[in-house]
Design a protein around this motif. Structure first.
Motif, PDB file in Angstrom:
ATOM      1  N   ARG A   1      14.736  -1.686  -4.958  1.00 35.73           N
ATOM      2  CA  ARG A   1      15.721  -2.456  -4.205  1.00 35.73           C
ATOM      3  C   ARG A   1      15.880  -1.958  -2.770  1.00 35.73           C
ATOM      4  NH1 ARG A   1      20.408  -3.615  -2.042  1.00 35.73           N
ATOM      5  NH2 ARG A   1      21.539  -5.486  -2.639  1.00 35.73           N
ATOM      6  N   GLY A   2      15.918  -0.658  -2.582  1.00 38.22           N
ATOM      7  CA  GLY A   2      16.109  -0.103  -1.249  1.00 38.22           C
ATOM      8  C   GLY A   2      14.959  -0.398  -0.291  1.00 38.22           C
ATOM      9  N   LYS A   3      13.789  -0.649  -0.826  1.00 42.09           N
ATOM     10  CA  LYS A   3      12.615  -0.937  -0.004  1.00 42.09           C
ATOM     11  C   LYS A   3      12.357  -2.439   0.108  1.00 42.09           C
ATOM     12  CE  LYS A   3      10.314   3.350  -1.281  1.00 42.09           C
ATOM     13  NZ  LYS A   3      11.190   4.073  -2.094  1.00 42.09           N
ATOM     14  N   ALA A   4      13.142  -3.229  -0.577  1.00 41.29           N
ATOM     15  CA  ALA A   4      12.882  -4.667  -0.671  1.00 41.29           C
ATOM     16  C   ALA A   4      12.883  -5.371   0.675  1.00 41.29           C
ATOM     17  CB  ALA A   4      13.887  -5.321  -1.605  1.00 41.29           C
TER      18      ALA A   4
ATOM     19  N   LYS B   1      14.216  -2.259 -14.359  1.00 40.74           N
ATOM     20  CA  LYS B   1      13.882  -0.908 -13.915  1.00 40.74           C
ATOM     21  C   LYS B   1      13.142  -0.952 -12.579  1.00 40.74           C
ATOM     22  CE  LYS B   1      11.744   3.389 -15.298  1.00 40.74           C
ATOM     23  NZ  LYS B   1      10.990   4.122 -16.286  1.00 40.74           N
ATOM     24  N   MET B   2      12.158  -1.852 -12.465  1.00 39.93           N
ATOM     25  CA  MET B   2      11.406  -1.974 -11.227  1.00 39.93           C
ATOM     26  C   MET B   2      12.333  -2.381 -10.085  1.00 39.93           C
ATOM     27  SD  MET B   2       8.774  -4.646  -9.638  1.00 39.93           S
ATOM     28  CE  MET B   2      10.068  -5.792  -9.850  1.00 39.93           C
ATOM     29  N   TYR B   3      13.228  -3.324 -10.349  1.00 34.66           N
ATOM     30  CA  TYR B   3      14.141  -3.801  -9.315  1.00 34.66           C
ATOM     31  C   TYR B   3      15.026  -2.662  -8.817  1.00 34.66           C
ATOM     32  CZ  TYR B   3      17.728  -6.481  -6.910  1.00 34.66           C
ATOM     33  OH  TYR B   3      18.596  -6.960  -5.954  1.00 34.66           O
ATOM     34  N   SER B   4      15.587  -1.904  -9.732  1.00 39.80           N
ATOM     35  CA  SER B   4      16.479  -0.820  -9.309  1.00 39.80           C
ATOM     36  C   SER B   4      15.717   0.245  -8.519  1.00 39.80           C
ATOM     37  CB  SER B   4      17.198  -0.199 -10.506  1.00 39.80           C
ATOM     38  OG  SER B   4      16.289   0.450 -11.357  1.00 39.80           O
TER      39      SER B   4
ATOM     40  N   SER C   1       0.843  -1.194   0.000  1.00 37.54           N
ATOM     41  CA  SER C   1       0.000   0.000   0.000  1.00 37.54           C
ATOM     42  C   SER C   1       0.879   1.245   0.000  1.00 37.54           C
ATOM     43  CB  SER C   1      -0.918  -0.010   1.233  1.00 37.54           C
ATOM     44  OG  SER C   1      -0.136  -0.030   2.410  1.00 37.54           O
ATOM     45  N   GLY C   2       0.248   2.373  -0.033  1.00 35.11           N
ATOM     46  CA  GLY C   2       0.967   3.636  -0.007  1.00 35.11           C
ATOM     47  C   GLY C   2       1.751   3.884  -1.280  1.00 35.11           C
ATOM     48  N   LEU C   3       2.717   4.773  -1.176  1.00 40.27           N
ATOM     49  CA  LEU C   3       3.527   5.152  -2.336  1.00 40.27           C
ATOM     50  C   LEU C   3       4.338   3.965  -2.861  1.00 40.27           C
ATOM     51  CD1 LEU C   3       4.325   7.392  -4.235  1.00 40.27           C
ATOM     52  CD2 LEU C   3       6.080   8.089  -2.608  1.00 40.27           C
ATOM     53  N   THR C   4       4.889   3.171  -1.950  1.00 40.15           N
ATOM     54  CA  THR C   4       5.643   1.985  -2.368  1.00 40.15           C
ATOM     55  C   THR C   4       4.739   1.037  -3.136  1.00 40.15           C
ATOM     56  OG1 THR C   4       7.170   2.155  -0.507  1.00 40.15           O
ATOM     57  CG2 THR C   4       6.972   0.003  -1.545  1.00 40.15           C
ATOM     58  N   GLY C   5       3.555   0.811  -2.615  1.00 42.72           N
ATOM     59  CA  GLY C   5       2.604  -0.071  -3.278  1.00 42.72           C
ATOM     60  C   GLY C   5       2.238   0.416  -4.668  1.00 42.72           C
ATOM     61  N   MET C   6       1.956   1.706  -4.762  1.00 38.84           N
ATOM     62  CA  MET C   6       1.601   2.278  -6.064  1.00 38.84           C
ATOM     63  C   MET C   6       2.758   2.141  -7.046  1.00 38.84           C
ATOM     64  SD  MET C   6      -0.724   5.630  -4.987  1.00 38.84           S
ATOM     65  CE  MET C   6       0.437   6.669  -5.759  1.00 38.84           C
ATOM     66  N   THR C   7       3.969   2.403  -6.579  1.00 43.02           N
ATOM     67  CA  THR C   7       5.144   2.344  -7.446  1.00 43.02           C
ATOM     68  C   THR C   7       5.390   0.935  -7.945  1.00 43.02           C
ATOM     69  OG1 THR C   7       6.133   4.198  -6.247  1.00 43.02           O
ATOM     70  CG2 THR C   7       7.615   2.844  -7.583  1.00 43.02           C
ATOM     71  N   ILE C   8       5.370  -0.025  -7.037  1.00 45.68           N
ATOM     72  CA  ILE C   8       5.661  -1.399  -7.438  1.00 45.68           C
ATOM     73  C   ILE C   8       4.541  -1.964  -8.309  1.00 45.68           C
ATOM     74  CG2 ILE C   8       4.729  -2.583  -5.401  1.00 45.68           C
ATOM     75  CD1 ILE C   8       7.215  -4.421  -5.556  1.00 45.68           C
ATOM     76  N   LYS C   9       3.304  -1.643  -8.000  1.00 42.08           N
ATOM     77  CA  LYS C   9       2.182  -2.127  -8.815  1.00 42.08           C
ATOM     78  C   LYS C   9       2.245  -1.539 -10.219  1.00 42.08           C
ATOM     79  CE  LYS C   9      -0.811  -2.934  -4.882  1.00 42.08           C
ATOM     80  NZ  LYS C   9      -1.937  -2.462  -4.081  1.00 42.08           N
ATOM     81  N   ALA C  10       2.608  -0.269 -10.334  1.00 35.42           N
ATOM     82  CA  ALA C  10       2.738   0.354 -11.654  1.00 35.42           C
ATOM     83  C   ALA C  10       3.871  -0.293 -12.439  1.00 35.42           C
ATOM     84  CB  ALA C  10       2.977   1.856 -11.511  1.00 35.42           C
ATOM     85  N   ALA C  11       4.993  -0.545 -11.772  1.00 33.85           N
ATOM     86  CA  ALA C  11       6.137  -1.156 -12.448  1.00 33.85           C
ATOM     87  C   ALA C  11       5.805  -2.568 -12.918  1.00 33.85           C
ATOM     88  CB  ALA C  11       7.350  -1.169 -11.524  1.00 33.85           C
ATOM     89  N   ILE C  12       5.153  -3.342 -12.071  1.00 29.04           N
ATOM     90  CA  ILE C  12       4.779  -4.712 -12.456  1.00 29.04           C
ATOM     91  C   ILE C  12       3.737  -4.672 -13.565  1.00 29.04           C
ATOM     92  CG2 ILE C  12       3.531  -6.767 -11.647  1.00 29.04           C
ATOM     93  CD1 ILE C  12       6.440  -6.803 -10.883  1.00 29.04           C
TER      94      ILE C  12
END
Length: 155
Positions: free
Chosen positions: A132-135, A126-129, A36-47
């Motif tokens: 990665r810091g939030k992984a 691109k998504m991984y890079s 959820s949140g910004l991380t969730g939005m970012t990863i969902k968009a990348a995937i």
């Protein structure tokens, strides 16, 4: 009780690998969906972008990374196999063992990702890079489930 035939390298066997990849893909997709949140939005968009380019991008990336994942998990499996099962405080599942060593396991899995990412589709790279810091915060909570999958196929 140690099973002498149990080995994380069994996950790479031809008859097993496809099932392992399917289970790991389901775990990754469920984990992403639960963000959820910004991380969730970012990863969902990348995937989402990666899946538009290739619907099987996640499973392909996992399959390509399997040798690195297995190599990084093998020392933890060896440690788990050597745990004194009569010790009440000892984890009784591989997932519990991984969770009890969360920082080390997350770092090992990130090492596996670092080694494998160059072979992955561009969108996954691109998504991984980006992520990665939030992984660690994403991977740590699912270590019990990862351990269950590994233990299921290692035995």
């Amino acid at each position: 009780m140690t099973d002498t035939n149990a080995n994380v390298k069994n996950l790479l066997n031809a008859g097993t690998r496809e099932s392992v990849v399917a289970d790991l893909t389901a775990l990754v997709e469920k984990t992403i969906e639960n963000q959820s949140g910004l991380t969730g939005m970012t990863i969902k968009a990348a995937i989402g972008t990666a899946k538009k380019a290739d619907a099987d991008a996640v499973s392909k990336a996992i399959n390509m990374g399997m040798p690195q994942i297995v190599d990084e998990l093998q020392p933890f499996w060896d440690g788990y196999q050597g745990v004194d099962t009569d010790n009440v405080a000892a984890p009784n599942t591989f997932g519990g063992y991984l969770s009890s060593r969360e920082d080390d396991v997350v770092n090992a899995l990130l090492d596996a990702g670092d080694k494998a990412v160059n072979q992955a589709p561009g969108a996954i790279q691109k998504m991984y890079s980006t992520m990665r810091g939030k992984a660690g915060k994403i991977v740590g909570p699912v270590l019990p489930e990862l351990g269950e999958i590994v233990e299921k196929y290692a035995r």
